[in-house]
Write a protein that holds these residues in place. Structure first.
Motif, PDB file in Angstrom:
ATOM      1  N   UNK A  56      53.504  36.911  44.752  1.00  0.00           N
ATOM      2  CA  UNK A  56      53.900  38.109  45.489  1.00  0.00           C
ATOM      3  C   UNK A  56      53.533  37.950  46.972  1.00  0.00           C
ATOM      4  N   UNK A  57      54.343  38.463  47.875  1.00  0.00           N
ATOM      5  CA  UNK A  57      54.041  38.328  49.303  1.00  0.00           C
ATOM      6  C   UNK A  57      52.785  39.094  49.737  1.00  0.00           C
ATOM      7  N   UNK A  58      52.464  40.180  49.032  1.00  0.00           N
ATOM      8  CA  UNK A  58      51.274  40.976  49.340  1.00  0.00           C
ATOM      9  C   UNK A  58      50.439  41.036  48.063  1.00  0.00           C
ATOM     10  N   UNK A  59      49.254  40.444  48.117  1.00  0.00           N
ATOM     11  CA  UNK A  59      48.351  40.404  46.963  1.00  0.00           C
ATOM     12  C   UNK A  59      47.082  41.161  47.339  1.00  0.00           C
ATOM     13  N   UNK A  60      46.759  42.194  46.580  1.00  0.00           N
ATOM     14  CA  UNK A  60      45.595  43.002  46.867  1.00  0.00           C
ATOM     15  C   UNK A  60      44.305  42.217  46.703  1.00  0.00           C
ATOM     16  N   UNK A  61      43.352  42.539  47.535  1.00  0.00           N
ATOM     17  CA  UNK A  61      42.059  41.865  47.550  1.00  0.00           C
ATOM     18  C   UNK A  61      41.301  42.059  46.240  1.00  0.00           C
ATOM     19  N   UNK A  62      41.381  43.235  45.671  1.00  0.00           N
ATOM     20  CA  UNK A  62      40.694  43.508  44.417  1.00  0.00           C
ATOM     21  C   UNK A  62      41.643  43.202  43.270  1.00  0.00           C
ATOM     22  N   UNK A  63      41.340  42.187  42.452  1.00  0.00           N
ATOM     23  CA  UNK A  63      42.276  41.698  41.444  1.00  0.00           C
ATOM     24  C   UNK A  63      42.661  42.708  40.374  1.00  0.00           C
ATOM     25  N   UNK A  64      41.830  43.711  40.123  1.00  0.00           N
ATOM     26  CA  UNK A  64      42.120  44.668  39.068  1.00  0.00           C
ATOM     27  C   UNK A  64      43.105  45.760  39.453  1.00  0.00           C
ATOM     28  N   UNK A  65      43.472  45.835  40.733  1.00  0.00           N
ATOM     29  CA  UNK A  65      44.464  46.832  41.139  1.00  0.00           C
ATOM     30  C   UNK A  65      45.761  46.504  40.418  1.00  0.00           C
ATOM     31  N   UNK A  66      46.348  47.507  39.799  1.00  0.00           N
ATOM     32  CA  UNK A  66      47.584  47.269  39.058  1.00  0.00           C
ATOM     33  C   UNK A  66      48.787  47.282  39.984  1.00  0.00           C
ATOM     34  N   UNK A  67      49.872  46.702  39.506  1.00  0.00           N
ATOM     35  CA  UNK A  67      51.124  46.681  40.257  1.00  0.00           C
ATOM     36  C   UNK A  67      51.580  48.113  40.542  1.00  0.00           C
ATOM     37  N   UNK A  68      51.490  48.984  39.534  1.00  0.00           N
ATOM     38  CA  UNK A  68      51.878  50.381  39.730  1.00  0.00           C
ATOM     39  C   UNK A  68      50.972  51.090  40.717  1.00  0.00           C
ATOM     40  N   UNK A  69      49.686  50.807  40.649  1.00  0.00           N
ATOM     41  CA  UNK A  69      48.739  51.390  41.593  1.00  0.00           C
ATOM     42  C   UNK A  69      48.987  50.928  43.014  1.00  0.00           C
ATOM     43  N   UNK A  70      49.329  49.664  43.161  1.00  0.00           N
ATOM     44  CA  UNK A  70      49.635  49.126  44.488  1.00  0.00           C
ATOM     45  C   UNK A  70      50.881  49.784  45.070  1.00  0.00           C
ATOM     46  N   UNK A  71      51.876  50.042  44.210  1.00  0.00           N
ATOM     47  CA  UNK A  71      53.104  50.704  44.659  1.00  0.00           C
ATOM     48  C   UNK A  71      52.843  52.165  44.998  1.00  0.00           C
TER      49      UNK A  71
END
Length: 173
Positions: free
Chosen positions: A28-43
């Motif tokens: 993914x072009x943007x990967x959250x620093x905290x690995x447990x963040x979900x895809x839905x949460x990131x959106x």
């Protein structure tokens, strides 16, 4: 040719998504620093990271989202269909409906990220360096941390396939 998108359930943690896409040579072009963040949460939380200067927030890398509305309707929203819902749902923390599937864009992965750390002595210097590095086309990642009025660091990263011979590889977790 590799697919440049992935259909992802919103409860998938970012680290699992990265593991799955790396197997295909993509990320993914943007990967959250905290690995447990979900895809839905990131959106729904409009997550940004060190690649956001180039790719926008995580929700800017989403092509479409399937959402169950409060009345039970299932809608696929995108930049061309149900645009108001698509743009409104990003950052709405799930208040407009429940995301059930997202189509996200992917980019080519590389073996390494070559990082450079530059110390800064004040906020003005940090902002100036951040601005300059964000305009540098060679950078894939730009981040900054200000620890105090007199101590900070600006970090840049470049995706590369080979590490410099004189450098040892390091893993951060």
């Amino acid at each position: 040719k590799k697919a440049r998108t992935a259909l992802v359930e919103p409860n998938v943690p970012m680290d699992r998504l990265v593991e799955a896409t790396l197997c295909q040579g993509l990320v993914p072009p943007v990967v959250m620093e905290f690995p447990g963040i979900t895809v839905g949460g990131a959106f729904s939380g409009t997550s940004g990271e060190s690649s956001s200067f180039r790719h926008g927030f995580f929700n800017d890398t989403v092509n479409s989202v399937e959402i169950v509305l409060g009345n039970g309707d299932i809608i696929t929203a995108s930049g061309t269909e149900h645009q108001d819902l698509f743009h409104g749902a990003a950052g709405a923390a799930g208040t407009l409906g429940v995301a059930t599937l997202l189509e996200i864009r992917l980019i080519e992965a590389r073996k390494f990220v070559y990082t450079t750390y530059r110390r800064v002595g004040n906020v003005k210097e940090a902002l100036s360096l951040l601005r300059n590095e964000s305009e540098n086309e060679e950078n894939d990642y730009v981040d900054g941390i200000v620890f105090s009025n007199t101590h900070g660091v600006i970090i840049t990263g470049k995706l590369v396939d080979k590490k410099p011979v004189h450098q040892e590889g390091r893993t951060f977790s």
